[in-house]
Design an enzyme around this catalytic site. Structure first.
Site, PDB file in Angstrom:
ATOM      1  N   ARG A   1       0.819  -1.219   0.000  1.00 45.50           N
ATOM      2  CA  ARG A   1       0.000   0.000   0.000  1.00 45.50           C
ATOM      3  C   ARG A   1       0.852   1.267   0.000  1.00 45.50           C
ATOM      4  O   ARG A   1       0.451   2.282  -0.575  1.00 45.50           O
ATOM      5  CB  ARG A   1      -0.934  -0.038   1.225  1.00 45.50           C
ATOM      6  CG  ARG A   1      -1.850   1.177   1.390  1.00 45.50           C
ATOM      7  CD  ARG A   1      -2.757   0.938   2.604  1.00 45.50           C
ATOM      8  NE  ARG A   1      -3.358   2.149   3.119  1.00 45.50           N
ATOM      9  CZ  ARG A   1      -4.549   2.621   2.770  1.00 45.50           C
ATOM     10  NH1 ARG A   1      -5.262   1.979   1.866  1.00 45.50           N
ATOM     11  NH2 ARG A   1      -5.027   3.728   3.308  1.00 45.50           N
TER      12      ARG A   1
ATOM     13  N   ILE B   1      -7.188   7.792  -0.732  1.00 43.22           N
ATOM     14  CA  ILE B   1      -7.125   6.332  -0.791  1.00 43.22           C
ATOM     15  C   ILE B   1      -7.852   5.840   0.451  1.00 43.22           C
ATOM     16  O   ILE B   1      -7.610   6.302   1.559  1.00 43.22           O
ATOM     17  CB  ILE B   1      -5.665   5.846  -0.851  1.00 43.22           C
ATOM     18  CG1 ILE B   1      -5.584   4.315  -0.883  1.00 43.22           C
ATOM     19  CG2 ILE B   1      -4.824   6.405   0.265  1.00 43.22           C
ATOM     20  CD1 ILE B   1      -4.164   3.807  -1.158  1.00 43.22           C
ATOM     21  N   SER B   2      -8.800   4.940   0.256  1.00 46.95           N
ATOM     22  CA  SER B   2      -9.720   4.560   1.332  1.00 46.95           C
ATOM     23  C   SER B   2      -9.025   3.849   2.485  1.00 46.95           C
ATOM     24  O   SER B   2      -7.953   3.248   2.321  1.00 46.95           O
ATOM     25  CB  SER B   2     -10.829   3.650   0.794  1.00 46.95           C
ATOM     26  OG  SER B   2     -11.629   4.327  -0.143  1.00 46.95           O
ATOM     27  N   GLN B   3      -9.653   3.919   3.637  1.00 45.45           N
ATOM     28  CA  GLN B   3      -9.221   3.187   4.831  1.00 45.45           C
ATOM     29  C   GLN B   3      -9.042   1.707   4.469  1.00 45.45           C
ATOM     30  O   GLN B   3      -9.896   1.119   3.807  1.00 45.45           O
ATOM     31  CB  GLN B   3     -10.289   3.357   5.900  1.00 45.45           C
ATOM     32  CG  GLN B   3     -10.119   2.537   7.151  1.00 45.45           C
ATOM     33  CD  GLN B   3     -11.341   2.630   8.046  1.00 45.45           C
ATOM     34  OE1 GLN B   3     -12.307   3.324   7.732  1.00 45.45           O
ATOM     35  NE2 GLN B   3     -11.307   1.945   9.169  1.00 45.45           N
TER      36      GLN B   3
END
Length: 247
Positions: free
Chosen positions: A69, A95-97
């Site tokens: 990530r 950018i999502s959790q």
């Protein structure tokens, strides 16, 4: 001859020093990523996840554990990347959790032989997760800078089963489908009809439904027959708004 030998030795020393400096960072990333996966696993067992007592499938957790990530965020920081929180990627996007990425992936029920559409490529991280689980991933991004960066990142990391398209995801990508699953990574007050049309029978669409920058319902739409769907909301979430072209 001596000059050439000294040059080679200098290159070897420089490479060794670079490797030595990189090792702690690599080790930190591995530890941080493992801790992230355990946090996701714990959250998934909690009430309200929409997954039931079995929690997240192991193959989804494995995909999260294998995907770097930190290479999908501007800072390239492991401490930032593997915290269970969204990360800004510029141009008003995030950018999502990690937990939400894992949850949406699990709810889509992606299988190894399937074709998946993602609307809202962003940094390319969700596409990378899907690429480890599906045969083919088609992903659409409306912001040119993000589409270009995501394309390069995914190509550099050898995600060869991902195709990135610059355009309006509201109308989907019919040439790439039909799709076994669709994930929409931005909030809209309704489900785009063209996306339902491009979904195979038995396929699932997962997206946040509601106004942007407010609380939305993470929603699953399943296509049960031609022209027929079932819809259920499984969790409260907060996503950036769905971006459409400016007139």
């Amino acid at each position: 001859m001596m000059k050439a030998l000294l040059h080679v030795l200098a290159m070897v020393v420089a490479a060794w020093e670079a490797a030595a400096q990189g090792a702690p960072q690599d080790d930190q990333c591995v530890r941080e990523r493992a801790a992230m996966v355990e946090t996701i696993r714990a959250y998934a067992r909690s009430a309200g996840s929409g997954l039931g007592p079995q929690g997240l499938p192991e193959r989804v957790l494995e995909a999260m554990a294998q995907t770097k990530r930190h290479l999908f965020i501007p800072e390239r920081s492991c401490a930032i990347a593997y915290a269970d929180s969204p990360v800004p990627i510029g141009l008003g996007q995030t950018i999502s959790q990690p937990y939400i990425v894992a949850l949406m992936t699990a709810l889509a029920e992606v299988a190894p032989d399937q074709i998946v559409l993602e609307v809202g490529t962003g940094s390319g991280y969700q596409a990378a997760i899907l690429a480890r689980l599906a045969r083919k991933v088609c992903t659409i991004e409306i912001i040119p800078q993000l589409a270009e960066t995501a394309t390069k990142t995914l190509r550099d990391l050898a995600y060869d089963n991902v195709s990135v398209r610059l355009g309006d995801g509201y109308d989907g990508w019919p040439e790439c489908g039909p799709f076994d699953a669709i994930i929409v990574t931005a909030a809209l007050g309704h489900v785009p009809p063209r996306l339902i049309e491009q979904l195979k029978l038995g396929g699932r669409l997962v997206m946040p439904v509601g106004a942007g920058y407010s609380t939305q319902q993470l929603t699953i739409v399943e296509k049960t027959a031609p022209g027929k769907t079932t819809t259920r909301a499984v969790a409260l979430v907060r996503f950036v708004p769905f971006t459409r072209p400016q007139n």
